[in-house]
Every structure is written in structure tokens, then in C-alpha cells.
Design an enzyme around this catalytic site. Sequence first.
Site, PDB file in Angstrom:
ATOM      1  N   ASP A  61      -1.206   6.153  -5.551  1.00 37.81           N
ATOM      2  CA  ASP A  61      -2.247   7.141  -5.837  1.00 37.81           C
ATOM      3  C   ASP A  61      -1.733   8.169  -6.849  1.00 37.81           C
ATOM      4  O   ASP A  61      -0.621   8.682  -6.692  1.00 37.81           O
ATOM      5  CB  ASP A  61      -2.618   7.867  -4.540  1.00 37.81           C
ATOM      6  CG  ASP A  61      -2.897   6.890  -3.411  1.00 37.81           C
ATOM      7  OD1 ASP A  61      -3.972   6.275  -3.438  1.00 37.81           O
ATOM      8  OD2 ASP A  61      -2.024   6.712  -2.532  1.00 37.81           O
ATOM      9  N   HIS A 116      -0.639  10.831  -2.212  1.00 37.96           N
ATOM     10  CA  HIS A 116      -1.955  10.452  -1.697  1.00 37.96           C
ATOM     11  C   HIS A 116      -2.874  11.634  -1.428  1.00 37.96           C
ATOM     12  O   HIS A 116      -3.974  11.713  -1.948  1.00 37.96           O
ATOM     13  CB  HIS A 116      -1.806   9.625  -0.418  1.00 37.96           C
ATOM     14  CG  HIS A 116      -3.126   9.247   0.164  1.00 37.96           C
ATOM     15  ND1 HIS A 116      -3.794  10.043   1.080  1.00 37.96           N
ATOM     16  CD2 HIS A 116      -3.929   8.182  -0.070  1.00 37.96           C
ATOM     17  CE1 HIS A 116      -4.940   9.472   1.385  1.00 37.96           C
ATOM     18  NE2 HIS A 116      -5.053   8.345   0.704  1.00 37.96           N
ATOM     19  N   LYS A 165      -6.713   9.252  -7.877  1.00 40.48           N
ATOM     20  CA  LYS A 165      -7.155   9.966  -6.662  1.00 40.48           C
ATOM     21  C   LYS A 165      -7.918  11.213  -7.116  1.00 40.48           C
ATOM     22  O   LYS A 165      -7.405  12.321  -7.122  1.00 40.48           O
ATOM     23  CB  LYS A 165      -5.911  10.313  -5.829  1.00 40.48           C
ATOM     24  CG  LYS A 165      -6.194  10.790  -4.442  1.00 40.48           C
ATOM     25  CD  LYS A 165      -7.051   9.852  -3.627  1.00 40.48           C
ATOM     26  CE  LYS A 165      -6.303   8.873  -2.756  1.00 40.48           C
ATOM     27  NZ  LYS A 165      -7.211   7.943  -2.062  1.00 40.48           N
ATOM     28  N   ASP A 167       0.578  -2.167   4.391  1.00 43.85           N
ATOM     29  CA  ASP A 167       1.752  -1.293   4.521  1.00 43.85           C
ATOM     30  C   ASP A 167       3.023  -2.101   4.781  1.00 43.85           C
ATOM     31  O   ASP A 167       4.127  -1.570   4.666  1.00 43.85           O
ATOM     32  CB  ASP A 167       1.574  -0.331   5.717  1.00 43.85           C
ATOM     33  CG  ASP A 167       0.405   0.627   5.560  1.00 43.85           C
ATOM     34  OD1 ASP A 167       0.059   0.966   4.417  1.00 43.85           O
ATOM     35  OD2 ASP A 167      -0.158   1.031   6.602  1.00 43.85           O
ATOM     36  N   GLU A 192      -4.262   3.796  -8.400  1.00 40.35           N
ATOM     37  CA  GLU A 192      -5.492   4.408  -7.893  1.00 40.35           C
ATOM     38  C   GLU A 192      -5.576   5.842  -8.392  1.00 40.35           C
ATOM     39  O   GLU A 192      -4.699   6.658  -8.086  1.00 40.35           O
ATOM     40  CB  GLU A 192      -5.530   4.388  -6.357  1.00 40.35           C
ATOM     41  CG  GLU A 192      -6.815   5.057  -5.870  1.00 40.35           C
ATOM     42  CD  GLU A 192      -6.911   5.270  -4.370  1.00 40.35           C
ATOM     43  OE1 GLU A 192      -6.165   4.642  -3.595  1.00 40.35           O
ATOM     44  OE2 GLU A 192      -7.755   6.106  -3.987  1.00 40.35           O
ATOM     45  N   GLU A 194       0.426  -0.728  -4.747  1.00 40.20           N
ATOM     46  CA  GLU A 194      -0.689   0.202  -4.932  1.00 40.20           C
ATOM     47  C   GLU A 194      -0.144   1.594  -4.736  1.00 40.20           C
ATOM     48  O   GLU A 194       0.709   1.819  -3.870  1.00 40.20           O
ATOM     49  CB  GLU A 194      -1.775  -0.091  -3.880  1.00 40.20           C
ATOM     50  CG  GLU A 194      -3.035   0.745  -3.994  1.00 40.20           C
ATOM     51  CD  GLU A 194      -3.062   2.052  -3.199  1.00 40.20           C
ATOM     52  OE1 GLU A 194      -4.032   2.798  -3.314  1.00 40.20           O
ATOM     53  OE2 GLU A 194      -2.077   2.333  -2.452  1.00 40.20           O
ATOM     54  N   HIS A 217       0.826  -1.207   0.000  1.00 39.23           N
ATOM     55  CA  HIS A 217       0.000   0.000   0.000  1.00 39.23           C
ATOM     56  C   HIS A 217       0.865   1.263   0.000  1.00 39.23           C
ATOM     57  O   HIS A 217       1.604   1.498   0.951  1.00 39.23           O
ATOM     58  CB  HIS A 217      -0.871  -0.038   1.258  1.00 39.23           C
ATOM     59  CG  HIS A 217      -1.779   1.119   1.439  1.00 39.23           C
ATOM     60  ND1 HIS A 217      -1.731   1.939   2.552  1.00 39.23           N
ATOM     61  CD2 HIS A 217      -2.777   1.612   0.654  1.00 39.23           C
ATOM     62  CE1 HIS A 217      -2.655   2.861   2.457  1.00 39.23           C
ATOM     63  NE2 HIS A 217      -3.310   2.695   1.320  1.00 39.23           N
ATOM     64  N   ARG A 218       0.781   2.030  -1.066  1.00 39.01           N
ATOM     65  CA  ARG A 218       1.655   3.218  -1.255  1.00 39.01           C
ATOM     66  C   ARG A 218       3.124   2.789  -1.226  1.00 39.01           C
ATOM     67  O   ARG A 218       3.984   3.517  -0.731  1.00 39.01           O
ATOM     68  CB  ARG A 218       1.374   4.303  -0.201  1.00 39.01           C
ATOM     69  CG  ARG A 218      -0.106   4.639  -0.013  1.00 39.01           C
ATOM     70  CD  ARG A 218      -0.350   5.713   1.041  1.00 39.01           C
ATOM     71  NE  ARG A 218      -1.764   5.763   1.423  1.00 39.01           N
ATOM     72  CZ  ARG A 218      -2.270   6.457   2.423  1.00 39.01           C
ATOM     73  NH1 ARG A 218      -1.486   7.230   3.142  1.00 39.01           N
ATOM     74  NH2 ARG A 218      -3.560   6.431   2.708  1.00 39.01           N
TER      75      ARG A 218
HETATM   76  O1  G3P Z   1      -6.391   1.582  -2.880  1.00 40.54           O
HETATM   77  C1  G3P Z   1      -6.526   1.179  -1.559  1.00 40.54           C
HETATM   78  C2  G3P Z   1      -6.364   2.322  -0.603  1.00 40.54           C
HETATM   79  O2  G3P Z   1      -5.171   2.990  -0.915  1.00 40.54           O
HETATM   80  C3  G3P Z   1      -7.502   3.286  -0.668  1.00 40.54           C
HETATM   81  O3  G3P Z   1      -7.417   4.283   0.294  1.00 40.54           O
HETATM   82  O4  G3P Z   1      -6.894   6.502   1.118  1.00 40.54           O
HETATM   83  O5  G3P Z   1      -5.139   4.750   1.161  1.00 40.54           O
HETATM   84  O6  G3P Z   1      -5.846   5.752  -1.003  1.00 40.54           O
HETATM   85  P1  G3P Z   1      -6.267   5.367   0.392  1.00 40.54           P
HETATM   86 MG    MG Z   2      -4.657   4.507  -2.344  1.00 44.84          MG
END
Ligand code: G3P
Ligand code: MG
Length: 243
Positions: A38, A51, A112, A231, A110, A36, A9-10
Site C-alpha cells: 500500500d 497500510h 491507498k 498473508d 495499491e 502486494e 499481502h503486505r
Molecule cells: O490489495 C488487496 C488488499 O490489500 C486490499 O485491502 O485493506 O489490505 O489494503 P487492504
Molecule cells: Mg492493500
Amino acid sequence: MAMTAIWAHRGASGYAPENTLPAFELAIAQGADGVEFDVQLSSDGVPVVIHDETLGRTTSGSGAVGEHTLAQLQSLDASAGRSGFEGVHIPTLQEVLEVVAPTSLTVNVELKNSEVDYPGLEEKVLAAIAAFGIEQRVVLSSFNHYSLRRLRDLHAPSQLAVLSNDPLFKPWKYAAQLGATAIHPPVHTIFGRSYVRKATASGVVVRPWVVNADRTLRRMFRYGVDAVITDIPDVALALRAES
Ligand code: G3P
Ligand code: MG
């Protein structure tokens, strides 16, 4: 039941500043199956990986991402207070794809764009992915479902995934209606195994976020979700190996 994939994640944001090249490099080094991140647009229309819609939390700047040129954005420090990473910058989508394209990782881009509308973001993301020829291992997601529809109307060759914040009723039906093949819900909205079973049976895979706690990771492995977005990919990989 297929093995649950581990997506960072990120990037490996538990250990390196989120959405920066070191975070993606670490995710690759740790053996994650996917990343993943943004994407937003700079004021001069370049896709950048960050993000928040504002700069304050993760960079040395302030104000809106979309009101800064690429040059202004890239002059900022994006180490987000993590020592050892001083001087790391906000990457462009192009820079991140250069790191992940040579690997076999799945790439979850993603968009955003639910708080700020970025005209042309969909087309630019599709063009960047096409330039690397990695459409088949890209998953495009957004909380903005009009944007997903736009991607579908643009004949996006990549998989589409519906992001949600709330416990939706039968979201697999909604996803299918949008032309999406996956749902990415917050993990706390997956109340039981039947959620995953019903979604999967109707051709829509489930990839919860952000799954960091050992118990929750183990539970998601038991439920057989398609991927967990975490994470801490190293921890998730170790737990998966035990399960
Ligand atoms: O894509 C999964 C997750 O990243 C969505 O929430 O706020 O972390 O971008 P956020
Ligand atoms: Mg995200």
C-alpha cells in the site's frame, strides 16, 4: 487452466511486520509469485509504503501519515510489536522497488487514497515504476476508482485492477468500463465458480484477498482465479503444489 499465482499481502505479513522490507524479502525467499503493498504520500510528497492512514497500529508514532515528513516517518519503529524486528522502518516506494525489481515477482502497488486524497500520488507512483523499467510486471490497484481512471488518463502502461469491498453486480463489466483488466474482491464475495468463469471469459481476471484459510485457498485454486493475495505465501504454495 493456468496455475493460480500466490501474491504476498503486505509482504509475507503473517510472519514479518506488514509492508516492511523484511516482509518483502521473506515473500521472495518463500517463493511467492508476487507482492502486494500500500502506498501513501508523506507531507513532503514522498511515496511511502504503509497500510493505515494513521500511524498508531503499526508504528511507534501517532497521527496521520500525510501530516508527517519522510524524515519523521522514517524515524519511527514499524515492527508493529513483532519481536526480532525492532527498529525496522516504514519503507519508501523506492526502497521496496529496489528489493523487488531484481526479481521476477509481480508487483501489485495499491494506491491507498480512498480515505485521504494525495494529490500527485498517481504521477509519482508511475514515475517510480518507470525508473525501474518494470511497468509490465506491475499491477496498479485502488479502492478509489477515480484514481484508476486518472491512471488510465495518464496512459499508465501497467495493468489496472479494481479493488472492492462489497459484492458488486457483474464487476467485470464495471472494470472493463474503467479500462481495468482485473478485479481484486474480498474473497467472501466470490460466491461460486461462475463468478470467476464469467469474469475471465470477458477478459477480466480475478484476484481475491485475503485468502489464508486452507479450505478457501483450495477452493480458489479449483475456481482458477488468476492469483490469491495471502498473508502466508508458504502455506499457499504448499497447498497449490498438492492441488
Ligand atoms: O490489495 C488487496 C488488499 O490489500 C486490499 O485491502 O485493506 O489490505 O489494503 P487492504
Ligand atoms: Mg492493500
